[in-house]
Write an enzyme that holds these catalytic residues in place. Structure first.
Site, short mmCIF file in Angstrom:
data_model
loop_
_atom_site.label_atom_id
_atom_site.label_comp_id
_atom_site.label_asym_id
_atom_site.label_seq_id
_atom_site.Cartn_x
_atom_site.Cartn_y
_atom_site.Cartn_z
N CYS A 149 39.93 69.08 -23.87
CA CYS A 149 39.86 67.49 -23.41
C CYS A 149 41.24 67.07 -23.05
O CYS A 149 41.91 67.57 -23.36
CB CYS A 149 39.63 67.10 -25.05
SG CYS A 149 39.89 65.27 -24.98
N CYS A 195 32.01 51.71 -24.26
CA CYS A 195 32.52 52.73 -24.77
C CYS A 195 34.26 52.42 -25.09
O CYS A 195 34.83 52.06 -24.15
CB CYS A 195 32.44 53.97 -23.88
SG CYS A 195 33.41 55.37 -24.52
N CYS A 229 36.35 61.00 -21.96
CA CYS A 229 37.44 60.59 -22.93
C CYS A 229 38.80 60.91 -22.30
O CYS A 229 38.88 61.95 -22.08
CB CYS A 229 36.85 60.84 -24.35
SG CYS A 229 37.53 62.43 -24.76
N GLU A 283 41.61 53.27 -22.45
CA GLU A 283 40.60 52.81 -21.53
C GLU A 283 39.36 52.42 -21.97
O GLU A 283 38.91 52.91 -23.23
CB GLU A 283 40.42 54.11 -20.43
CG GLU A 283 40.03 55.44 -21.07
CD GLU A 283 40.23 56.56 -20.56
OE1 GLU A 283 40.87 56.54 -19.35
OE2 GLU A 283 39.72 57.92 -21.04
N CYS A 302 45.32 61.30 -28.80
CA CYS A 302 44.35 61.80 -30.04
C CYS A 302 45.36 62.95 -30.28
O CYS A 302 45.99 63.71 -29.66
CB CYS A 302 43.31 62.19 -29.41
SG CYS A 302 42.22 62.70 -30.72
N CYS A 311 41.85 68.95 -29.29
CA CYS A 311 40.67 69.95 -28.71
C CYS A 311 41.13 70.38 -27.22
O CYS A 311 41.44 69.61 -26.63
CB CYS A 311 39.47 69.18 -28.68
SG CYS A 311 39.07 68.38 -30.32
#
Ligand code: SF4
Length: 375
Positions: A139, A125, A367, A112, A132, A136
């Site tokens: 997230c 952005c 994110c 995105e 990823c 974390c």
């Protein structure tokens, strides 16, 4: 902290044997574009015209490329301007001035990008990886793991798409241009270093080789891959570095940002300070405020002391981010009172601090969240 934080393993490498994204002129330097056409028996000088259409005029319809011979147009476009991604969904917020697009890449991976128009600037952005691997726990993207690195052209295309929307007047406020790019979408940009640096170069290369943006308008974020921060310091491109710190002490940061088990808070902050020292660009420390986890007054003091220990020459500022909550997660957003107190304590230590405007929070513009919902 009441319950222990569950962490996933860190993943650096994407699975092997994946098909590569189509090669596109944005992956290549100007001489490489020319050479590629010549290898395919096409006239090399056409590369410049194709670059002008892509970067200069922001044209995406081959029918409008009337300076290319009709008989060769399809072949030229296929060679250097293949379709990289298709929009699946665009969501708007803030009266249409925030537009988030969910893209499907050639292999079905979802990423995105978000276009945000402000009175004085327009920012895109971008995502740099599908998924990823940094794990974390607060997230949404981190929970799904890494699917793959994005190519330089896939990263650049998100900016070009935003630039097209701006020039075509699709965003309220009349036709305009994209002035800023932040690498804060899905992924850890410095874990896909080569493609990200390639994208930064395409953004700053003068038109028609690139978009001709100012490096000062570009922000690269990282959770703290120290070896890559050091490499970026040597790169000689004065982009802004944003370090997602989220905790000032190793004990907590090891849990919130698992890469911290590899490079400590001290090593990470020192690398960021060195970046500021060499590039003369002020570093931004990103700190997502999580209720009862990292938002205590003593952590504000600790963070203030840590940053001030590197001097008070304006090398750093702190950006507090109201957490974008993931449904069902133990991590929730700090109260306004605790956030204000955090700001007050940092400023009392002489550290400039801002609270990030949460543009588009009603469309999950943090994110990874939209792609996670779709997947
Ligand atoms: S916060 Fe950033 S680095 Fe951490 S898992 Fe999410 S996308 Fe990756």
């Amino acid at each position: 902290m009441s319950e222990p934080i569950k962490t996933l393993p860190l993943v650096f490498d994407e699975p092997r044997g994946r098909k590569k994204p189509p090669r596109h002129l944005a992956d290549l330097t100007s001489p490489e574009r020319k050479a590629l056409l010549e290898e395919q028996g096409l006239p090399g000088f056409r590369a410049k015209q194709l670059s002008m259409h892509y970067f200069g005029r922001l044209v995406d319809d081959p029918e409008q490329m009337t300076d290319l011979p009709a008989a060769q147009r399809a072949e030229l476009v296929e060679a250097l301007l293949p379709t990289l991604m298709t929009p699946l969904r665009t969501m708007e917020a803030d009266k249409g001035t925030t537009r988030k697009t969910l893209w499907k890449l050639f292999d079905g991976a979802l990423v995105e990008s978000v276009l945000m128009r402000y009175p004085d600037r327009a920012t895109v952005c971008v995502s740099s990886q599908a998924g990823c691997g940094m794990a974390c726990p607060f997230c949404a993207t981190g929970q799904g793991g890494l699917q793959r690195n994005m190519s330089t052209a896939e990263i650049v295309e998100q900016v070009v798409a935003g630039a097209r929307s701006m020039t075509r007047g699709e965003v309220p406020g009349g036709p305009g241009r994209v002035s800023n790019v932040v690498f804060m979408g899905m992924g850890e940009p410095l874990a896909n270093y080569k493609a990200v640096i390639g994208a930064v170069r395409r953004l700053v290369d003068p038109s028609p080789d690139g978009l001709g943006m100012s490096a000062r308008g570009i922000t690269v974020s990282t959770v703290g891959l120290v070896n890559r921060i050091d490499q970026l310091t040597e790169e000689g491109i004065p982009v802004t570095l944003a370090l997602s710190l989220h905790a000032p002490d190793d004990e907590l940061r090891n849990e919130l940002v698992p890469i911290n088990t590899r490079w400590s808070v001290a090593e990470t902050v020192e690398a960021a300070w060195n970046y500021a020292r060499v590039t003369k660009r002020r570093v931004s420390i990103e700190y997502a405020m999580m209720r009862g986890i990292n938002d205590q007054a003593h952590r504000a003091d600790l963070l203030g002391d840590l940053l001030r220990s590197y001097g008070d020459w304006g090398w750093v500022h702190v950006n507090l981010i109201p957490l974008n909550e993931v449904p069902g997660s133990q991590f929730t957003r700090s109260s306004d009172e605790d956030t204000d107190e955090f700001v007050r304590r940092l400023e009392a230590k002489g550290v400039p601090t801002t609270i990030r405007d949460t543009r588009g929070s009603e469309i999950d513009a943090a994110c990874g969240q939209l792609a996670a919902t779709e997947a």
